[in-house]
Design a protein around this motif. Structure first.
Motif, PDB file in Angstrom:
ATOM      1  N   VAL A  73      48.393  37.631  32.022  1.00  0.00           N
ATOM      2  CA  VAL A  73      48.142  37.325  33.433  1.00  0.00           C
ATOM      3  C   VAL A  73      47.260  38.414  34.044  1.00  0.00           C
ATOM      4  O   VAL A  73      46.328  38.112  34.798  1.00  0.00           O
ATOM      5  CB  VAL A  73      49.466  37.166  34.221  1.00  0.00           C
ATOM      6  CG1 VAL A  73      49.209  37.042  35.713  1.00  0.00           C
ATOM      7  CG2 VAL A  73      50.239  35.954  33.711  1.00  0.00           C
ATOM      8  N   ALA A  74      47.551  39.662  33.711  1.00  0.00           N
ATOM      9  CA  ALA A  74      46.725  40.763  34.222  1.00  0.00           C
ATOM     10  C   ALA A  74      45.273  40.577  33.791  1.00  0.00           C
ATOM     11  O   ALA A  74      44.354  40.741  34.593  1.00  0.00           O
ATOM     12  CB  ALA A  74      47.268  42.109  33.732  1.00  0.00           C
ATOM     13  N   ALA A  75      45.073  40.189  32.534  1.00  0.00           N
ATOM     14  CA  ALA A  75      43.709  39.964  32.042  1.00  0.00           C
ATOM     15  C   ALA A  75      43.087  38.746  32.712  1.00  0.00           C
ATOM     16  O   ALA A  75      41.919  38.772  33.103  1.00  0.00           O
ATOM     17  CB  ALA A  75      43.725  39.784  30.525  1.00  0.00           C
ATOM     18  N   ALA A  76      43.866  37.681  32.874  1.00  0.00           N
ATOM     19  CA  ALA A  76      43.342  36.449  33.458  1.00  0.00           C
ATOM     20  C   ALA A  76      42.891  36.651  34.894  1.00  0.00           C
ATOM     21  O   ALA A  76      41.868  36.117  35.314  1.00  0.00           O
ATOM     22  CB  ALA A  76      44.403  35.344  33.400  1.00  0.00           C
ATOM     23  N   LEU A  77      43.661  37.426  35.654  1.00  0.00           N
ATOM     24  CA  LEU A  77      43.358  37.614  37.070  1.00  0.00           C
ATOM     25  C   LEU A  77      42.608  38.913  37.352  1.00  0.00           C
ATOM     26  O   LEU A  77      42.286  39.202  38.505  1.00  0.00           O
ATOM     27  CB  LEU A  77      44.653  37.571  37.890  1.00  0.00           C
ATOM     28  CG  LEU A  77      45.447  36.272  37.791  1.00  0.00           C
ATOM     29  CD1 LEU A  77      46.723  36.364  38.611  1.00  0.00           C
ATOM     30  CD2 LEU A  77      44.604  35.091  38.226  1.00  0.00           C
ATOM     31  N   ASP A  78      42.381  39.696  36.289  1.00  0.00           N
ATOM     32  CA  ASP A  78      41.685  40.969  36.410  1.00  0.00           C
ATOM     33  C   ASP A  78      42.366  41.879  37.432  1.00  0.00           C
ATOM     34  O   ASP A  78      41.733  42.385  38.370  1.00  0.00           O
ATOM     35  CB  ASP A  78      40.212  40.747  36.770  1.00  0.00           C
ATOM     36  CG  ASP A  78      39.362  41.989  36.526  1.00  0.00           C
ATOM     37  OD1 ASP A  78      39.751  42.819  35.669  1.00  0.00           O
ATOM     38  OD2 ASP A  78      38.332  42.147  37.205  1.00  0.00           O
ATOM     39  N   ILE A  79      43.686  42.033  37.238  1.00  0.00           N
ATOM     40  CA  ILE A  79      44.493  42.902  38.100  1.00  0.00           C
ATOM     41  C   ILE A  79      45.347  43.785  37.210  1.00  0.00           C
ATOM     42  O   ILE A  79      45.604  43.442  36.045  1.00  0.00           O
ATOM     43  CB  ILE A  79      45.392  42.088  39.068  1.00  0.00           C
ATOM     44  CG1 ILE A  79      46.321  41.140  38.307  1.00  0.00           C
ATOM     45  CG2 ILE A  79      44.534  41.338  40.080  1.00  0.00           C
ATOM     46  CD1 ILE A  79      47.309  40.378  39.188  1.00  0.00           C
ATOM     47  N   PRO A  80      45.812  44.916  37.718  1.00  0.00           N
ATOM     48  CA  PRO A  80      46.686  45.783  36.917  1.00  0.00           C
ATOM     49  C   PRO A  80      48.025  45.098  36.624  1.00  0.00           C
ATOM     50  O   PRO A  80      48.501  44.267  37.405  1.00  0.00           O
ATOM     51  CB  PRO A  80      46.899  47.004  37.805  1.00  0.00           C
ATOM     52  CG  PRO A  80      45.845  46.939  38.853  1.00  0.00           C
ATOM     53  CD  PRO A  80      45.481  45.504  39.008  1.00  0.00           C
ATOM     54  N   ILE A  81      48.629  45.474  35.510  1.00  0.00           N
ATOM     55  CA  ILE A  81      49.904  44.875  35.122  1.00  0.00           C
ATOM     56  C   ILE A  81      50.993  45.165  36.158  1.00  0.00           C
ATOM     57  O   ILE A  81      51.877  44.337  36.391  1.00  0.00           O
ATOM     58  CB  ILE A  81      50.325  45.317  33.703  1.00  0.00           C
ATOM     59  CG1 ILE A  81      51.414  44.386  33.174  1.00  0.00           C
ATOM     60  CG2 ILE A  81      50.776  46.754  33.693  1.00  0.00           C
ATOM     61  CD1 ILE A  81      51.625  44.485  31.692  1.00  0.00           C
TER      62      ILE A  81
END
Length: 183
Positions: A141-149
């Motif tokens: 999800v972090a990769a998909a949304l380009d946000i920190p874990i």
């Protein structure tokens, strides 16, 4: 463009399109999903140079593209959730007792849950649906949304807390108080 690049992209489409379609259909409905799957892969093809090979799995990248496309349709999504509140789903005609119990439970919870989902912030709803419906990991999800874990974790916590509060702190599937244990 080399033929092998087209073949590789066709294989990527064949492998991941069903997952992306399912995600988009859950978010926006089947008709919209058909269009957005095509748009997702067209965008991915145009942006193929931005894919980082060290990720090894293209699915989170594709979910990120699809989620950004969903963001363009936010108002429709909220409207659809509100409409779902007003129009009950068609009942399944398997076992009458199970059907009645499921219908009573669904009817009691549907309005509450759809309203609570519609009221979540866009980011919290994206994280919640990618984890719960699509069964992605926090890392994906972090990769998909380009946000920190850490942002994934805090958004998921907020979404769960909001939904749990909407249900009065109870898990309707077990009829027990779940307010403290799932935070």
């Amino acid at each position: 463009m080399p033929s092998s690049e087209l073949d590789d992209f066709a294989a990527l489409f064949d492998r991941h399109a069903p997952y992306i379609h399912r995600y988009l259909a859950r978010r926006l409905g089947d008709q919209q999903a058909d269009d957005l799957v095509a748009e997702t892969f067209l965008t991915a093809f145009r942006r193929r140079a931005t894919f980082r090979p060290e990720q090894r799995d293209a699915r989170p990248w594709l979910y990120g593209i699809a989620t950004h496309l969903v963001a363009q349709h936010r108002r429709d999504e909220v409207r659809r959730l509100r409409l779902h509140q007003a129009v009950p789903p068609e009942p399944d005609t398997t076992c009458h007792a199970d059907q009645v119990a499921a219908h009573v439970t669904a009817t009691a919870l549907r309005d509450t849950l759809t309203s609570a989902l519609a009221d979540l912030t866009d980011g919290d709803r994206d994280v919640f649906l990618l984890i719960v419906q699509e069964e992605l990991t926090y890392e994906q999800v972090a990769a998909a949304l380009d946000i920190p874990i850490g942002t994934v974790r805090s958004r998921l916590h907020r979404a769960r807390t909001t939904l749990r509060a909407a249900l009065g702190g109870r898990n309707p599937l077990t009829s027990t108080d779940e307010g403290v244990r799932h935070g």
